[in-house]
Design an enzyme around this catalytic site. Structure first.
Site, mmCIF file in Angstrom:
data_model
loop_
_atom_site.group_PDB
_atom_site.id
_atom_site.type_symbol
_atom_site.label_atom_id
_atom_site.label_comp_id
_atom_site.label_asym_id
_atom_site.label_seq_id
_atom_site.Cartn_x
_atom_site.Cartn_y
_atom_site.Cartn_z
ATOM 1 N N GLY A 1 -2.675 -12.214 9.049
ATOM 2 C CA GLY A 1 -2.124 -10.858 8.994
ATOM 3 C C GLY A 1 -1.213 -10.517 10.149
ATOM 4 N N ASN B 1 -2.608 -0.314 13.507
ATOM 5 C CA ASN B 1 -1.672 0.264 12.550
ATOM 6 C C ASN B 1 -2.370 1.352 11.751
ATOM 7 O OD1 ASN B 1 -1.766 -0.230 9.397
ATOM 8 N ND2 ASN B 1 -2.764 -1.991 10.350
ATOM 9 N N CYS C 1 -10.665 2.123 1.455
ATOM 10 C CA CYS C 1 -10.003 3.426 1.319
ATOM 11 C C CYS C 1 -11.015 4.553 1.292
ATOM 12 C CB CYS C 1 -9.228 3.499 0.010
ATOM 13 S SG CYS C 1 -8.111 2.168 -0.194
ATOM 14 N N ASN D 1 -3.180 -7.248 -4.154
ATOM 15 C CA ASN D 1 -4.079 -6.321 -3.462
ATOM 16 C C ASN D 1 -3.912 -4.912 -4.031
ATOM 17 O OD1 ASN D 1 -4.610 -4.247 -1.201
ATOM 18 N ND2 ASN D 1 -5.514 -6.089 -0.340
ATOM 19 N N ILE E 1 -12.315 -10.183 6.999
ATOM 20 C CA ILE E 1 -12.573 -8.756 7.059
ATOM 21 C C ILE E 1 -11.251 -7.982 7.076
ATOM 22 C CG2 ILE E 1 -14.786 -8.963 8.253
ATOM 23 C CD1 ILE E 1 -13.306 -8.531 10.928
ATOM 24 N N GLY F 1 -0.951 3.659 6.329
ATOM 25 C CA GLY F 1 -1.369 4.574 5.269
ATOM 26 C C GLY F 1 -0.972 4.133 3.874
ATOM 27 N N LEU F 2 -1.036 2.810 3.631
ATOM 28 C CA LEU F 2 -0.791 2.260 2.280
ATOM 29 C C LEU F 2 0.557 2.675 1.694
ATOM 30 C CD1 LEU F 2 -4.351 2.848 0.754
ATOM 31 C CD2 LEU F 2 -3.374 0.654 1.416
#
Length: 306
Positions: free
Chosen positions: A268, A70, A132, A101, A194, A73-74
């Protein structure tokens, strides 16, 4: 809820160690139509930045054998909307605290987000995503350099007065132990690890990258052995709790990750494939524990090291 599933994450007792990972579970309330989300240990909410972000251009998802890439891009509505609107919606149905988060592109942004999250009743832990790119230093991720990881951790810890701070580590480094130790030294209360590995896919017909940004975060069952190895190494080196993340898709993986040293786990990519996965794992755990003669989950944390 079975008491034997409970785990102690610092001062916070969770009913069970199962937490959907940030970015794979929205803000939580979206999953209420599938099952009662109050069965979860907690929820890691979608990565929040100071300003709203539309995210990266599409296509930004590519399927892989045993996983996915993926490059979202936040994408998020920004700090203000998250604390006033998203948390308000979640609080109506979810009666536990969350793992909030946060992300930033400069130390100042991390500090602003952390300070605001520190004031929110619903927040149990602030999880700082240091994967980031640091825009002030040529886009190098904060999480790839022990000095940068130390600085961001220290800056966040200076403004956060009420909540534990967990640093979420990138696996895209030569020595994850050095980064974890730097975070602990700077005052981190725990480590989440991680984050995704870097991956790419290419279209067989055109030869062109499938993801618009060429590379993206690779996650899913295929990365579990890497995550286990890194959690094991970091557990040996630090004294603070670890939330284990990476490739967990079934109850057996939870036992393995806790044996390596994780106190709790985040799930996730599997939520994207099977929205019921967290519920299924929580229901399967007591039965699996009986099969393996485990009385309490808390007792197996780090048993690989004993």
């Amino acid at each position: 809820m079975e008491q034997r599933l409970a785990v102690q994450l610092g001062d916070w007792q969770l009913d069970n160690p199962i937490i959907p990972a940030s970015g794979t579970f929205g803000f939580g309330y979206e999953f209420q139509e599938f099952y009662d989300i109050n069965i979860l240990g907690s929820i890691a909410t979608k990565g929040t930045t100071l300003e709203p972000r539309f995210g990266n251009p599409t296509p930004r998802i590519a399927e892989c054998t045993n996983g996915m890439i993926n490059s979202v891009g936040l994408q998020n509505p920004g700090l203000d909307k998250v604390v006033t609107e998203e948390f308000a919606k979640l609080q109506k149905i979810f009666h536990k605290k969350v793992v909030a988060n946060i992300s930033g592109f400069s130390i100042e942004e991390y500090v602003a987000c952390a300070k605001r999250m520190d004031e929110q009743d619903i927040v149990g832990i602030i999880e700082v995503n240091i994967s980031c790119p640091n825009v002030k230093h040529g886009g190098m991720s904060f999480g790839t350099d022990p000095k940068a990881a130390y600085e961001v951790t220290k800056a966040v810890k200076e403004v956060v007065k009420h909540k534990p701070v967990y640093i979420k580590l990138s696996p895209n480094v030569t020595d994850i132990v050095a980064i974890a130790k730097a975070c602990e030294e700077a005052g981190a209360d725990g480590i989440s690890m991680i984050n995704t590995l870097l991956g790419s896919r290419f279209d067989l017909k055109t030869g062109k990258p499938i993801i618009h940004n060429i590379m993206g975060g690779f996650s899913g069952p295929a990365i579990l052995p890497v995550a286990l190895r890194m959690v094991y190494q970091v557990f040996e080196a630090v004294q603070i709790p670890i939330i284990g993340i990476g490739g967990i898709s079934k109850a057996e993986d939870v036992i393995e990750m806790m044996s390596a040293g994780a106190t709790a786990v985040q799930i996730g990519a599997e939520n994207c494939r099977n929205p019921y996965v967290c519920k299924e794992i929580i229901e399967r755990l007591p039965q699996l524990m009986d099969e393996l003669h485990i009385d309490r989950l808390q007792d197996i944390i780090g048993r690989a090291h004993r």
